[in-house]
Design a protein around this motif. Structure first.
Motif, PDB file in Angstrom:
ATOM      1  N   ILE A   3       0.818  -1.208   0.000  1.00 52.01           N
ATOM      2  CA  ILE A   3       0.000   0.000   0.000  1.00 52.01           C
ATOM      3  C   ILE A   3       0.858   1.266   0.000  1.00 52.01           C
ATOM      4  O   ILE A   3       0.538   2.243  -0.665  1.00 52.01           O
ATOM      5  CB  ILE A   3      -1.028   0.001   1.158  1.00 52.01           C
ATOM      6  N   GLY A   4       1.972   1.258   0.731  1.00 54.18           N
ATOM      7  CA  GLY A   4       2.856   2.419   0.758  1.00 54.18           C
ATOM      8  C   GLY A   4       3.455   2.703  -0.603  1.00 54.18           C
ATOM      9  O   GLY A   4       3.609   3.855  -1.003  1.00 54.18           O
ATOM     10  N   GLU A   5       3.778   1.656  -1.323  1.00 53.39           N
ATOM     11  CA  GLU A   5       4.336   1.815  -2.675  1.00 53.39           C
ATOM     12  C   GLU A   5       3.266   2.334  -3.636  1.00 53.39           C
ATOM     13  O   GLU A   5       3.538   3.186  -4.470  1.00 53.39           O
ATOM     14  CB  GLU A   5       4.896   0.480  -3.169  1.00 53.39           C
ATOM     15  N   LEU A   6       2.049   1.817  -3.489  1.00 57.37           N
ATOM     16  CA  LEU A   6       0.939   2.300  -4.310  1.00 57.37           C
ATOM     17  C   LEU A   6       0.668   3.772  -4.007  1.00 57.37           C
ATOM     18  O   LEU A   6       0.450   4.582  -4.916  1.00 57.37           O
ATOM     19  CB  LEU A   6      -0.312   1.462  -4.060  1.00 57.37           C
ATOM     20  N   ILE A  17      -6.656   5.342   0.184  1.00 56.73           N
ATOM     21  CA  ILE A  17      -6.694   4.084  -0.569  1.00 56.73           C
ATOM     22  C   ILE A  17      -7.594   3.087   0.159  1.00 56.73           C
ATOM     23  O   ILE A  17      -8.454   2.449  -0.458  1.00 56.73           O
ATOM     24  CB  ILE A  17      -5.278   3.513  -0.769  1.00 56.73           C
ATOM     25  N   ARG A  18      -7.412   2.968   1.462  1.00 61.21           N
ATOM     26  CA  ARG A  18      -8.245   2.046   2.250  1.00 61.21           C
ATOM     27  C   ARG A  18      -9.721   2.453   2.180  1.00 61.21           C
ATOM     28  O   ARG A  18     -10.622   1.610   2.091  1.00 61.21           O
ATOM     29  CB  ARG A  18      -7.775   2.004   3.696  1.00 61.21           C
ATOM     30  N   TYR A  19      -9.976   3.761   2.229  1.00 58.46           N
ATOM     31  CA  TYR A  19     -11.357   4.248   2.111  1.00 58.46           C
ATOM     32  C   TYR A  19     -11.948   3.868   0.752  1.00 58.46           C
ATOM     33  O   TYR A  19     -13.095   3.414   0.667  1.00 58.46           O
ATOM     34  CB  TYR A  19     -11.412   5.764   2.320  1.00 58.46           C
ATOM     35  N   TYR A  20     -11.179   4.053  -0.313  1.00 59.81           N
ATOM     36  CA  TYR A  20     -11.656   3.689  -1.655  1.00 59.81           C
ATOM     37  C   TYR A  20     -11.955   2.202  -1.742  1.00 59.81           C
ATOM     38  O   TYR A  20     -12.910   1.787  -2.407  1.00 59.81           O
ATOM     39  CB  TYR A  20     -10.637   4.084  -2.721  1.00 59.81           C
ATOM     40  N   GLU A  21     -11.177   1.392  -1.061  1.00 50.94           N
ATOM     41  CA  GLU A  21     -11.447  -0.049  -1.023  1.00 50.94           C
ATOM     42  C   GLU A  21     -12.763  -0.311  -0.304  1.00 50.94           C
ATOM     43  O   GLU A  21     -13.618  -1.054  -0.804  1.00 50.94           O
ATOM     44  CB  GLU A  21     -10.322  -0.792  -0.301  1.00 50.94           C
ATOM     45  N   ARG A  22     -12.936   0.283   0.885  1.00 46.63           N
ATOM     46  CA  ARG A  22     -14.163   0.077   1.666  1.00 46.63           C
ATOM     47  C   ARG A  22     -15.404   0.534   0.904  1.00 46.63           C
ATOM     48  O   ARG A  22     -16.468  -0.075   1.016  1.00 46.63           O
ATOM     49  CB  ARG A  22     -14.088   0.806   3.003  1.00 46.63           C
ATOM     50  N   ALA A  28     -10.583  -4.706  -3.611  1.00 46.93           N
ATOM     51  CA  ALA A  28      -9.696  -5.138  -2.527  1.00 46.93           C
ATOM     52  C   ALA A  28      -8.617  -6.055  -3.111  1.00 46.93           C
ATOM     53  O   ALA A  28      -8.921  -6.955  -3.887  1.00 46.93           O
ATOM     54  CB  ALA A  28     -10.490  -5.871  -1.457  1.00 46.93           C
ATOM     55  N   PRO A  29      -7.375  -5.811  -2.740  1.00 38.99           N
ATOM     56  CA  PRO A  29      -6.300  -6.645  -3.273  1.00 38.99           C
ATOM     57  C   PRO A  29      -6.223  -7.978  -2.543  1.00 38.99           C
ATOM     58  O   PRO A  29      -6.787  -8.144  -1.458  1.00 38.99           O
ATOM     59  CB  PRO A  29      -5.058  -5.809  -2.977  1.00 38.99           C
ATOM     60  N   GLU A  30      -5.528  -8.900  -3.156  1.00 38.50           N
ATOM     61  CA  GLU A  30      -5.274 -10.165  -2.473  1.00 38.50           C
ATOM     62  C   GLU A  30      -4.309  -9.896  -1.328  1.00 38.50           C
ATOM     63  O   GLU A  30      -3.570  -8.910  -1.341  1.00 38.50           O
ATOM     64  CB  GLU A  30      -4.680 -11.176  -3.446  1.00 38.50           C
ATOM     65  N   ARG A  31      -4.313 -10.793  -0.361  1.00 37.01           N
ATOM     66  CA  ARG A  31      -3.410 -10.663   0.781  1.00 37.01           C
ATOM     67  C   ARG A  31      -2.261 -11.650   0.619  1.00 37.01           C
ATOM     68  O   ARG A  31      -2.459 -12.775   0.174  1.00 37.01           O
ATOM     69  CB  ARG A  31      -4.143 -10.959   2.093  1.00 37.01           C
ATOM     70  N   ARG A  37      -1.422  -6.348   2.052  1.00 33.60           N
ATOM     71  CA  ARG A  37      -2.138  -6.233   0.791  1.00 33.60           C
ATOM     72  C   ARG A  37      -1.117  -6.302  -0.359  1.00 33.60           C
ATOM     73  O   ARG A  37      -0.051  -5.705  -0.253  1.00 33.60           O
ATOM     74  CB  ARG A  37      -2.876  -4.898   0.714  1.00 33.60           C
ATOM     75  N   ALA A  38      -1.502  -6.969  -1.434  1.00 33.33           N
ATOM     76  CA  ALA A  38      -0.632  -7.079  -2.609  1.00 33.33           C
ATOM     77  C   ALA A  38      -1.339  -6.419  -3.792  1.00 33.33           C
ATOM     78  O   ALA A  38      -2.232  -7.000  -4.395  1.00 33.33           O
ATOM     79  CB  ALA A  38      -0.317  -8.539  -2.907  1.00 33.33           C
ATOM     80  N   TYR A  39      -0.933  -5.195  -4.086  1.00 30.63           N
ATOM     81  CA  TYR A  39      -1.543  -4.441  -5.181  1.00 30.63           C
ATOM     82  C   TYR A  39      -0.811  -4.727  -6.486  1.00 30.63           C
ATOM     83  O   TYR A  39       0.401  -4.927  -6.496  1.00 30.63           O
ATOM     84  CB  TYR A  39      -1.491  -2.943  -4.882  1.00 30.63           C
TER      85      TYR A  39
END
Length: 146
Positions: A3-6, A17-22, A28-31, A37-39
């Motif tokens: 997530i930091g890289e994204l 980013i987390r808000y946009y996912e919710r 939502a990315p795979e874990r 999270r793996a974006y």
């Protein structure tokens, strides 16, 4: 990518980013096994699209609608044109309001010259008068000269 890289790649804060996912704007990315999270490229592209729409000051509801068109490229673009037309109306209204605000501030600024003390500052006197409900030149209704 994490997530930091994204976040760094797009300029979008991690909490956003987390808000946009919710809210469903961003899938939502795979874990990974460690829970991170793996974006992937799809997230980067979609988040960049969202960010660009937000830079155009589009409400999230409109961004959601536009993403629906991205996801259904065969859909007619008439609704997209209407959406942009509505945004133009909002922007033009805000510009008109900002011009009126500029005019009020310009008028207010004429009430004082440098070199006075705060106790005899015309700007402060006008603001105090306005706060007490007295009419002042800076709060007259804007003219239709815009």
């Amino acid at each position: 990518m994490r997530i930091g890289e994204l976040s760094e790649a797009t300029g979008v804060d991690t909490e956003t980013i987390r808000y946009y996912e919710r809210s469903g704007l961003l899938q939502a990315p795979e874990r990974q096994a460690n829970g991170y999270r793996a974006y992937g490229p799809v997230h980067l592209e979609r988040l960049s699209f969202i960010r660009h729409c937000r830079a155009l000051d589009m409400p999230l509801a409109d961004v959601q609608r536009l993403l629906g068109f991205v996801d259904q490229p065969q859909a007619d673009c008439g609704d997209i044109n209407r959406l942009i037309d509505e945004q133009l109306i909002r922007v033009r209204a805000r510009l008109k309001s900002m011009r009126a605000l500029e005019k009020q501030l310009t008028t207010l600024r004429t009430h004082c010259e440098a070199g006075h003390t705060a106790s005899n500052c015309g700007i402060l006197q006008e603001l105090v008068s306005a706060a007490h409900g007295e009419a002042c030149a800076c709060h007259t209704a804007p003219s239709s000269e815009s």
